[in-house]
Write a protein that holds these residues in place. Structure first.
Motif, short mmCIF file in Angstrom:
data_model
loop_
_atom_site.label_atom_id
_atom_site.label_comp_id
_atom_site.label_asym_id
_atom_site.label_seq_id
_atom_site.Cartn_x
_atom_site.Cartn_y
_atom_site.Cartn_z
N LEU A 178 0.90 -1.25 -0.17
CA LEU A 178 0.01 0.17 0.11
C LEU A 178 0.84 0.89 -0.08
N ASN A 179 0.87 1.81 -1.08
CA ASN A 179 1.69 3.04 -1.19
C ASN A 179 3.26 2.79 -0.85
N GLY A 180 3.77 1.79 -1.21
CA GLY A 180 5.00 1.37 -0.98
C GLY A 180 5.20 0.83 0.41
N LEU A 181 4.25 0.33 1.18
CA LEU A 181 4.32 -0.22 2.66
C LEU A 181 3.88 -1.65 2.37
N SER A 182 4.66 -2.43 3.16
CA SER A 182 4.69 -3.94 2.96
C SER A 182 3.54 -4.40 3.84
N GLY A 183 2.67 -5.46 3.45
CA GLY A 183 1.68 -6.04 4.29
C GLY A 183 1.93 -7.06 4.91
N TYR A 184 1.30 -7.44 5.80
CA TYR A 184 1.38 -8.75 6.70
C TYR A 184 -0.02 -9.12 7.48
N LEU A 185 -0.19 -10.23 7.85
CA LEU A 185 -1.28 -10.59 8.59
C LEU A 185 -1.13 -9.82 10.02
N ALA A 186 -2.27 -9.01 10.21
CA ALA A 186 -2.23 -8.18 11.42
C ALA A 186 -1.93 -8.91 12.70
N SER A 187 -0.99 -8.13 13.39
CA SER A 187 -0.53 -8.32 14.78
C SER A 187 -1.07 -7.55 15.70
N ILE A 188 -2.15 -7.98 16.71
CA ILE A 188 -2.55 -6.90 17.58
C ILE A 188 -1.70 -7.04 18.87
N THR A 189 -1.34 -5.47 19.22
CA THR A 189 -0.59 -5.58 20.45
C THR A 189 -1.06 -4.51 21.25
N SER A 190 -2.42 -4.09 21.08
CA SER A 190 -2.85 -3.07 22.19
C SER A 190 -4.38 -3.04 22.21
N TYR A 191 -5.20 -3.00 23.19
CA TYR A 191 -6.58 -2.71 23.26
C TYR A 191 -7.29 -1.87 22.39
N TYR A 250 3.74 -7.64 25.23
CA TYR A 250 2.97 -8.33 24.55
C TYR A 250 1.82 -9.29 25.33
N THR A 251 1.57 -8.84 26.52
CA THR A 251 0.73 -9.78 27.15
C THR A 251 -0.81 -9.46 26.65
N VAL A 252 -1.46 -10.58 26.48
CA VAL A 252 -2.83 -10.49 26.24
C VAL A 252 -3.68 -11.10 27.59
N TYR A 253 -5.06 -11.06 27.46
CA TYR A 253 -5.89 -11.73 28.53
C TYR A 253 -7.02 -12.61 27.95
N GLU A 254 -7.41 -13.19 28.82
CA GLU A 254 -8.76 -13.86 28.62
C GLU A 254 -10.20 -13.54 29.09
N GLU A 261 -8.41 -4.41 28.72
CA GLU A 261 -7.89 -5.68 28.37
C GLU A 261 -8.52 -6.30 27.21
N PHE A 262 -7.71 -7.02 26.57
CA PHE A 262 -8.34 -7.85 25.28
C PHE A 262 -7.62 -8.92 25.17
N GLY A 263 -7.99 -9.78 24.05
CA GLY A 263 -7.42 -11.10 23.73
C GLY A 263 -8.52 -12.34 23.92
N TRP A 264 -8.18 -13.41 24.26
CA TRP A 264 -8.79 -14.59 24.09
C TRP A 264 -10.27 -14.52 24.55
#
Length: 710
Positions: A178-191, A250-254, A261-264
């Protein structure tokens, strides 16, 4: 909306990234308004707009961290999924983006550059009444992508149309740009990021997490977070298991989740049937699926954060709101350093005008004592300059009356005072009053006030010209009148804010020779100053507001001199007291910005005390006499603080105030100069002095005069 919210100040800062294309966003950098109801951003004087975008379909997104956003024009625009309550892209007009009652903190729509410009020209904001510092972000991206202002990354939610494996989705994502930016499957690191993707997707979609390499050791695969561990032992409560440790940050929650909090999902991940790939559910929680699960046809691509790549491809606009009466607010209009610099420049220009007028008169009286007479050119000798009718014997009267009326009339004193001054100089019947003489002097001053954390630096330039007439009426004492005109320009920082003042002062002075060693000087003056202001309220877009006000003054000085003739030079010690009173009119700024202020009347009482010494020497030269001198004095500024009150023109009910204090209490002045008297009647005076203002700056002055006795 809380009823007590009256006003908020909105400051907008536009940050541009260096790019090889010419796509730009123009937004106001400051906006002051009452945000208890909707306010147009264009009220700042700058209308939001975009330029340089050639794509047919663009996505405009505007996000507020608190408050409500609307546009009132949506003609030609199309609906965008995840914005203004729409769940899919659609060619229909996005009229929901105009609904004030919907309380949209984020709005977005698809259109051409022209269609988007028509919409964002009507962009309006309304505060929530409680948040002290919300932000608003505007982004323009190609349609089909989403911009997250929190991390500067872009996203696409891709519908494959049928089920797709996690591996195939990962391959497709990493092949995308996208406009020269490389794509990847999203990695979620914040709420925030998890909420953003859930709001925009709202479907079962593959994310970039997997534990295929080691069961129970969940890692992000691809992108800038590649290899980072976020879950161990198939249990979000674990931080270390089987030699696998969750990476810091990189902590996530349940479920059930606490605040932030966010996660599983509950009891996930569970590896049921060999599930080792991550997907996000429609409710925003996570689940593990097998690579070939047939229930997933969507995947989320993320762009940005890769080494060497800049995530923001258009621009970032940050809007900061300060609510005056909200519990979190500390807003005061005078916290603006450009504004504070202007009002302080008002005081300084008035004091400078009075001080320079005072010094020009006292210098004339010193000159009288050095020459032991008031030699100069007589009024009668100037007839050919000012009037070609040599038979007019009252030229001196008309000149004095003209200049005195000019200033006296504008300071609201009776006109007959001017005539009285003229009569005193021209109509006295005693022969001893026939020898009135003219004198004149000009000056150039340049000074600066140092930059400090609480104020902007200032540069002051001034010029002045004084013309006077006096008489040595008993060979011991001098009586005179003078008129001085000065222009003072003060530049506040280098951004274009400045104050220009023009002063006109009429003065009467007298020096009394008590004996050969003791002299007493005194003078009294009245005057007026016109002050023009040009204040920058939006530096990025060069938006200014202007003002005009007037001040009237009475001022004067007393000086005692003790003179002692030594072998080769004369030494004079002196003490001096200056005083002044000014009435400064209120005024209202004008301009297109609603940052305009209205200021109340105020008074300024100034005074100072000085002690010093002066050394004179006389040299007899061929056909001339040279009289050099050196002077050193110490001044203590006794000026009282001046309180200024003002309000925003748009909200007169909210008044602010500031105390204008002197920046330096003492100063030291060094002066060197000479008078050069020629036998042919010419007299040349040149003086240089430097004023050091107690560590806060300095001022240099050059005074020059030349005249010939006829």
């Amino acid at each position: 909306m809380r009823a007590w919210l009256k006003i908020a100040a909105i400051g907008v800062t536009l940050l541009f990234n260096i790019k090889v294309w010419a796509e730009t966003i123009t937004m106001p950098s400051t906006l002051t308004a009452n945000t208890s109801s909707f306010v147009l951003l264009s009220d700042s004087g700058t209308t939001p707009s975009i330029s340089g975008f050639t794509a047919t379909d663009l996505l405009a997104t505007i996000t507020a961290s608190a408050g409500t956003l609307v546009v009132t024009t949506t003609t030609g625009l199309e609906r965008a999924s995840g914005y203004c309550d729409y769940t899919s892209d659609n060619s229909s007009e996005p009229t929901n983006c105009k609904l004030e009652a919907s309380d949209h903190e984020e709005i977005g729509f698809i259109g051409t550059q022209a269609e988007i410009n028509a919409a964002i020209a009507t962009l309006s904001f309304k505060g929530d009444g409680t948040t002290g510092s919300p932000t608003v972000t505007l982004s323009i991206t190609p349609a089909g992508s989403l911009y997250n202002s929190a991390n500067g990354h872009y996203y696409k939610v891709v519908n494959h149309g049928s089920n797709i494996t996690w591996s195939a989705a990962k391959t497709a994502a990493e092949a995308s740009t996208l406009n020269g930016l490389s794509g990847y499957l999203a990695s979620i690191t914040s709420y925030q990021e998890n909420t953003f993707i859930d709001d925009k997707a709202g479907v079962n979609a593959w994310l970039g997490g997997t534990d295929a390499a080691q069961e129970g050791c969940w890692k992000w695969s691809g992108g800038p977070d590649d290899g980072k561990i976020f879950t161990v032992g198939n249990d979000a409560d674990n931080t270390t298991s089987g030699g696998c440790t969750v990476d810091s940050g990189y902590t996530v929650y349940e479920k059930p989740f606490g605040d932030g909090e966010f996660g599983w999902n509950s009891n996930e991940p569970n590896d049921a049937g060999g599930e080792d790939r991550l997907h996000i559910k429609t409710d925003g929680s996570w689940n593990d699926f097998a690579n070939g699960n047939t229930n997933v046809s969507f995947y989320v691509i993320e762009y940005g954060g890769m080494p060497g790549e800049t995530a923001t491809t258009t621009g970032l606009t940050t809007l900061t709101i300060k609510s005056v009466e909200a519990s979190e607010s500390t807003y005061n209009a005078f916290d603006d350093k450009q504004l504070k610099g202007i009002v302080e420049a008002h005081n300084e220009s008035i004091k400078n005008s009075l001080t320079q007028s005072t010094n020009s008169i006292l210098r004339r009286m010193e000159q009288y004592r050095r020459f032991e007479n008031n030699q100069s050119f007589k009024i009668q000798d100037l007839k050919f300059v000012f009037n070609d009718r040599s038979s007019d014997g009252n030229i001196e009267k008309r000149l004095i009356e003209h200049y005195s009326k000019e200033i006296i009339g504008k300071t609201k004193i009776k006109d007959y005072t001017a005539s009285y001054l003229a009569n005193l100089m021209s109509n006295n019947s005693d022969a001893e009053y026939d020898n009135w003489v003219w004198w004149a002097s000009g000056s150039i001053n340049k000074g600066s006030l140092n930059f400090r954390s609480d104020q902007l630096g200032r540069q002051t330039d001034s010029t002045g010209f004084v013309i006077g007439a006096d008489i040595d009426y008993d060979n011991n004492s001098l009586l005179g009148f003078a008129f001085r005109n000065d222009d003072i320009t003060t530049s506040v920082s280098t951004d274009g804010t400045k104050s220009t003042s023009r002063g006109q002062n009429l003065m009467m002075y007298h020096t009394l020779k008590i004996n050969n060693q003791n002299y007493f000087d005194s003078f009294f003056g009245i005057g007026r100053t016109d002050q023009h202001t040009d204040r920058v309220v939006d530096i990025d877009n060069d938006i200014n507001v202007v003002g005009l006000n007037e001040a009237r003054h009475v001022f004067g000085a007393f000086k005692y001199n003790f003179s002692n003739d030594l072998k080769i030079f004369n030494l004079s010690n002196y003490s001096q007291f200056n005083f002044g009173y000014s009435e400064i009119d209120g005024y209202t700024e004008k301009g297109s910005s609603n940052s305009k202020m209205s200021f109340d009347d105020r008074d300024l009482l100034s005074s100072s005390a000085t002690i010093g010494m002066k050394i004179n020497r006389s040299f007899d030269l061929n056909n001339s006499d040279l009289l050099p001198h050196l002077k050193l004095d110490y001044n203590e500024d006794l000026t009282e603080d001046s309180v200024l009150k003002g309000n925003l023109v748009s909200v007169p009910s909210n008044q602010y105030s500031t105390t204008i204090s002197k920046h330096f209490s003492s100063s030291i002045r060094f002066e060197a100069g000479f008078d050069w008297i020629f036998d042919n009647g010419w007299n040349v005076t040149s003086i240089f002095n430097r004023l050091e203002k107690d560590g806060f700056g300095h001022e240099n002055a050059l005074i020059f005069s030349a005249y010939r006795e006829f």
